[in-house]
Motif scaffolding. Structure first.
Motif, PDB file in Angstrom:
ATOM      1  N   UNK A   1       0.850  -1.188   0.000  1.00  0.00           N
ATOM      2  CA  UNK A   1       0.000   0.000   0.000  1.00  0.00           C
ATOM      3  C   UNK A   1       0.888   1.240   0.000  1.00  0.00           C
ATOM      4  N   UNK A   2       0.421   2.271  -0.673  1.00  0.00           N
ATOM      5  CA  UNK A   2       1.056   3.597  -0.641  1.00  0.00           C
ATOM      6  C   UNK A   2      -0.034   4.612  -0.361  1.00  0.00           C
ATOM      7  N   UNK A   3       0.349   5.769   0.176  1.00  0.00           N
ATOM      8  CA  UNK A   3      -0.647   6.773   0.554  1.00  0.00           C
ATOM      9  C   UNK A   3      -0.903   7.806  -0.533  1.00  0.00           C
ATOM     10  N   UNK A   4      -0.232   7.710  -1.671  1.00  0.00           N
ATOM     11  CA  UNK A   4      -0.499   8.671  -2.742  1.00  0.00           C
ATOM     12  C   UNK A   4       0.147   8.247  -4.049  1.00  0.00           C
ATOM     13  N   UNK A   5      -0.542   8.491  -5.161  1.00  0.00           N
ATOM     14  CA  UNK A   5      -0.031   8.108  -6.472  1.00  0.00           C
ATOM     15  C   UNK A   5       1.285   8.809  -6.811  1.00  0.00           C
ATOM     16  N   UNK A   6       1.498   9.996  -6.225  1.00  0.00           N
ATOM     17  CA  UNK A   6       2.717  10.749  -6.479  1.00  0.00           C
ATOM     18  C   UNK A   6       3.982  10.027  -6.026  1.00  0.00           C
ATOM     19  N   UNK A   7       3.826   9.017  -5.152  1.00  0.00           N
ATOM     20  CA  UNK A   7       4.997   8.287  -4.633  1.00  0.00           C
ATOM     21  C   UNK A   7       5.332   7.035  -5.456  1.00  0.00           C
TER      22      UNK A   7
END
Length: 196
Positions: free
Chosen positions: A59-65
Motif C-alpha cells: 500500500x502507498x498513501x499517494x499516487x505521487x509516490x
C-alpha cells in the motif's frame, strides 16, 4: 470513526523495528510490514506458510509516490485518475501490478520484476504509509490456501498469535470486506485482469 494515535504509533514502532502487524486496510484486514525490509517480509511468508515465489502487494498513501518504486505506464495513470476518490466513483479498490519494481525488499518482487501496489484512502493504513515513509506490505490475514478473513472476527488465532502487534482500530467492524480488484499493466500499456 477516528483511530487512536497511540495505536498508530505502536504499529509504526513495531514495523520500524522489523516486526509484522495485523491492521485494517481499505479492503480486508492485512498482515503488514515495512516493504523495504526483506527480513520482515520473510516473516510474513513464514506466517502465511506461503512460497516466496508468490509475491505480495503493498500500500502507498499517494499516487505521487509510485515512481519511487515502479515504472508507471500511461495506462496505469489513466486507471488511477479514473478511480481516484475525487472522481466520486464508488468502486472496489484497485491494485495495479506495475513493471520494474525498485527500492523494495527483493523478496517482494515477482519473478518478472513486477509488484502490486494499491493507493489507500482508508485513514489508518494511509497514515501508516505516510508516517513510515515507505510502502507497507498488505497481504490477506490468513494461512495460504485458507479462506480470506472478511473482518477481524474471522482471522484465525494462528495468524493473531504470529504477528508482533494487532491494531485496535476497526476490530469491532463486522461488515464483510471484499478484496481489491487486481489489474496488471505492462510496459507497453497492455492491461490484464488478474482478479475481478
Amino acid at each position: 470513526m477516528r483511530y487512536d494515535k497511540e495505536d498508530l504509533q505502536q504499529a509504526l514502532q513495531v514495523m520500524k523495528a522489523g516486526g509484522i502487524i495485523l491492521y485494517p486496510t481499505d479492503t480486508v484486514w492485512g498482515i503488514g510490514c515495512d516493504a523495504t525490509n526483506a527480513e520482515a517480509v520473510s516473516k510474513i511468508y513464514a506466517l502465511k506458510q506461503r512460497a516466496d515465489s508468490k509475491s505480495m502487494l503493498c500500500l502507498l498513501d499517494g499516487a505521487g509516490k509510485l515512481q519511487g518504486y515502479v515504472d508507471v505506464p500511461d495506462a496505469a495513470w489513466q486507471i488511477l485518475e479514473a478511480t481516484s476518490p475525487e472522481e466520486g466513483l464508488e468502486q472496489r479498490p484497485i491494485t495495479i501490478i506495475y513493471p520494474n519494481a525498485k527500492n523494495v525488499a527483493p523478496n517482494l518482487i515477482a519473478e518478472d520484476g513486477s509488484i502490486g501496489i494499491r493507493i489507500t484512502n482508508e485513514p489508518f493504513s494511509k497514515a501508516l504509509c505516510e508516517q513510515l515513509r515507505h510502502p507497507v506490505v498488505s497481504t490477506s490475514a490468513n494461512i495460504s490456501g485458507q479462506p480470506t478473513a472478511k473482518n477481524f472476527r474471522q482471522i484465525s488465532e494462528e495468524i493473531k498469535n504470529g504477528v508482533d502487534y494487532i491494531c485496535q482500530f476497526r476490530r469491532n467492524d463486522t461488515a464483510e470486506a471484499k478484496p481489491s480488484v487486481i489489474l496488471k499493466v505492462g510496459e507497453t500499456n497492455e492491461i490484464a485482469i488478474i482478479r475481478k
